[in-house]
Design an enzyme around this catalytic site. Structure first.
Site, PDB file in Angstrom:
ATOM      1  N   PHE A  64     -18.925  31.903 121.757  1.00 53.02           N
ATOM      2  CA  PHE A  64     -18.482  31.921 120.365  1.00 53.02           C
ATOM      3  C   PHE A  64     -19.202  33.026 119.596  1.00 53.02           C
ATOM      4  O   PHE A  64     -20.421  33.147 119.638  1.00 53.02           O
ATOM      5  CB  PHE A  64     -18.768  30.556 119.725  1.00 53.02           C
ATOM      6  CG  PHE A  64     -18.429  30.483 118.268  1.00 53.02           C
ATOM      7  CD1 PHE A  64     -17.116  30.566 117.838  1.00 53.02           C
ATOM      8  CD2 PHE A  64     -19.432  30.343 117.307  1.00 53.02           C
ATOM      9  CE1 PHE A  64     -16.794  30.496 116.490  1.00 53.02           C
ATOM     10  CE2 PHE A  64     -19.128  30.283 115.963  1.00 53.02           C
ATOM     11  CZ  PHE A  64     -17.804  30.359 115.549  1.00 53.02           C
ATOM     12  N   LYS A  87     -30.387  35.215 120.193  1.00 52.66           N
ATOM     13  CA  LYS A  87     -30.976  34.089 119.476  1.00 52.66           C
ATOM     14  C   LYS A  87     -32.161  33.491 120.232  1.00 52.66           C
ATOM     15  O   LYS A  87     -33.120  33.013 119.613  1.00 52.66           O
ATOM     16  CB  LYS A  87     -29.910  33.026 119.215  1.00 52.66           C
ATOM     17  CG  LYS A  87     -30.283  32.041 118.113  1.00 52.66           C
ATOM     18  CD  LYS A  87     -29.084  31.205 117.697  1.00 52.66           C
ATOM     19  CE  LYS A  87     -29.437  30.287 116.532  1.00 52.66           C
ATOM     20  NZ  LYS A  87     -28.263  29.484 116.094  1.00 52.66           N
TER      21      LYS A  87
END
Length: 586
Positions: free
Chosen positions: A136, A186
């Site tokens: 995503f 991340k």
């Protein structure tokens, strides 16, 4: 601090309390190390939009004194950072999340790359273990931006991410400036680390030249001494190298007329007797005549793009060319350099000043340049039976503001009129999109410029088409309480497209008319700004006075003559000396 950042429920401090208590971000994660690197580099302001993958960086910014400005769109963040850097003379910083956030930055990064503007982009990325899985909001950001950055980085280690961010920041400003990017997975930004990043330094392999070799300087100086019709061409590199003082002194000491490129507007005071303003497609007739008839062209920090040269075969046809540039790749790329001089503009101008023993005998040449000034002045008519002229609006704004006012623009006819009819006397006061020609640049650039120089007036001269592309950033100007004035030269067309369609496409005005434009004054009020409108000369004068007097963002919707065109004009690929002053001359 961004209004979109969430304050933890256990923290009841105000923003002022946090700012007073913290000086540097404590290092506990890769994200806080990255933010510490920005602090170490002296970053005071950053522009961005929050999102999932970049969230750890924003969480670290919560404890930082860096002022984050949440923009309405990532493209606006890039343009604001770009303009901030242009005005401050240091890299601007923008942030975005992964996927659409990063790709929305691309236009602004490409714009900075084309104009050699120093900028650092930080983009969030999906966790490194998921890269390549079509996760995503995943995009190959380093792959997408590789062609439009000086260098980009994929930060894979929490212990070194701070050093990477510092290096990218320093590299953006080193040598020929430009944008750099760090992609931040991340898992890297969330991983624990306590490692203090080092000072911001460019890579050890980066060794841009400073002084040029003595032999090339001597050859260039000798050519200057024997020239009879010498001409200095100042490019954007003069401004970026902070070489304006040296450039002006060299021109005055040697009595050499000066033309500039558009990015170099303000490098030579346009009211100086030696200044012929800017050359190229819509440059002054006298600048283009000087380029066409000089016998020596000394170009400093200039890349000879097609909007300057027209047809390369007809550009400066009688001249030998001295080309000074910090980037050796630019030498003879577009225009052959008879005297290549590779070095920093500031250092090389000092070298040339010391080497030129006798100023060229250019008295008759200066007189000829003055004659061209008188022969081909920038002028326009204001018949009472015709609508408000856009050139009048530009001149009236210039007259009503101080010499150090910063002018930003979008791209199109309004940009050309602003460049032609505003008299610029200082560098870093003209902030526009040149190489990429990005419509929508003007408003976010005004926001960045005002935050870079809060004590100076900032005027955005925009077009209706350009303004509509980034109008959402007006909400940012209102929220940040920025005193900027937006002057929309509203002709209900994409004016430059309409002008070309009339001249070269038999008047077939396909998709150029913008008669569905909103009432910009009312729209400004809806955003919380002040809105004004003007349709004639008296209304224009009053609107300018009121807009400039308002302490906050204001928008003036100037309903200007939709039939007005930009002249002089050199047809694309044409000869600069054969500029048109009307459509029938094209």
């Amino acid at each position: 601090m961004s209004e979109q950042q969430t304050t933890p429920a256990t923290d009841e401090r105000t923003e002022d309390d946090r700012t007073a208590e913290t000086t540097q971000t404590p290092i506990t994660t890769g994200a806080s190390s990255a933010v510490r690197a920005l602090e170490n580099a002296g970053v005071e302001t950053a522009f961005g939009v929050q999102g999932g993958a970049i969230m750890p960086i924003y969480d670290a910014l919560y404890d930082s004194d860096i002022h984050h400005v949440t923009m309405a769109h990532e493209q606006g963040a890039a343009h604001a950072a770009d303009a901030y850097g242009v005005v401050r003379g240091e890299p601007g910083v923008c942030l975005a999340t992964s996927g659409p956030g990063a790709t929305n930055l691309v236009t602004g990064i490409a714009d900075a790359d084309m104009d050699s503007d120093a900028m650092l982009a930080l983009t969030g990325q999906v966790p490194s273990t998921m890269v390549g899985s079509d996760a995503f909001q995943e995009t190959d950001t380093t792959g997408v931006t590789a062609p439009i950055t000086k260098h980009n980085y994929f930060a894979s280690d929490a212990d070194t991410v701070g050093d990477t961010v510092g290096e990218a920041f320093a590299l953006a400003a080193e040598g020929r400036p430009g944008p750099t990017l760090v992609d931040l997975p991340k898992d890297t930004t969330m991983a624990e680390t306590d490692r203090e990043p080092g000072p911001a330094r460019p890579p050890e392999t980066t060794t841009p030249p400073t002084e040029a070799d003595a032999e090339s300087v001597e050859a260039a100086a000798a050519a200057i001494e024997r020239a009879e019709k010498p001409l200095l061409l100042f490019g954007g590199g003069v401004v970026k190298a902070n070489a304006t003082e040296e450039a002006r002194a060299f021109a005055v000491d040697n009595g050499i007329p000066v033309v500039t490129t558009m990015p170099a507007i303000g490098s030579m005071p346009e009211d100086h007797e030696l200044c012929l303003s800017w050359a190229g497609m819509h440059g002054t007739g006298y600048a283009n005549m000087a380029v066409t008839h000089c016998d020596l062209l000394v170009a400093v920090g200039c890349r000879f793009d097609d909007r300057l040269t027209g047809g390369v075969d007809t550009f400066a046809p009688e001249a030998e060319v001295v080309h000074v540039d910090v980037d050796e790749a630019e030498i003879s790329k577009n225009v052959h350099a008879d005297y290549p001089v590779v070095g920093d503009a500031k250092a090389v101008l000092d070298q040339l000043a010391g080497e030129v023993g006798q100023a060229p005998d250019a008295r008759e040449w200066r007189q000829q340049c003055q004659t061209w000034k008188e022969e081909y002045p920038l002028a326009y008519k204001t018949p009472e039976d015709e609508p408000l002229k856009p050139q009048f609006v530009v001149e009236a704004l210039d007259e009503a503001t101080s010499d150090d006012t910063i002018v930003t623009t979008g791209v199109g006819q309004h940009q050309m009129w602003a460049a032609q009819f505003w008299t610029f006397t200082n560098p870093r006061t003209w902030v526009s999109s040149h190489g990429l020609g990005t419509m929508g640049y003007g408003l976010p650039a005004a926001i960045g410029a005002k935050l870079a120089a809060p004590d100076r007036d900032v005027v955005c001269v925009d077009g209706d088409g350009s303004f509509l592309m980034t109008i959402q950033e007006l909400s940012v100007a209102v929220r940040e309480e920025l005193d900027i004035t937006v002057a929309v030269l509203n002709n209900e067309y994409i004016g430059m497209v309409r002008q070309w369609q009339d001249a070269f496409f038999e008047g077939r005005r396909m998709a150029a008319e913008y008669d569905w434009c909103p009432d910009f004054a009312k729209l400004a009020e809806a955003f919380g700004a002040r809105g004004f409108s003007a349709e004639n000369y008296d209304e224009a004068a009053d609107a300018i006075e009121n807009a400039l007097a308002y302490d906050g963002p204001s928008v003036v919707d100037f309903r200007v003559d939709p039939a007005e065109n930009v002249y002089p004009m050199v047809a694309s690929g044409g000869a600069n000396g054969k500029f048109a002053l009307s459509e029938d001359q094209l």
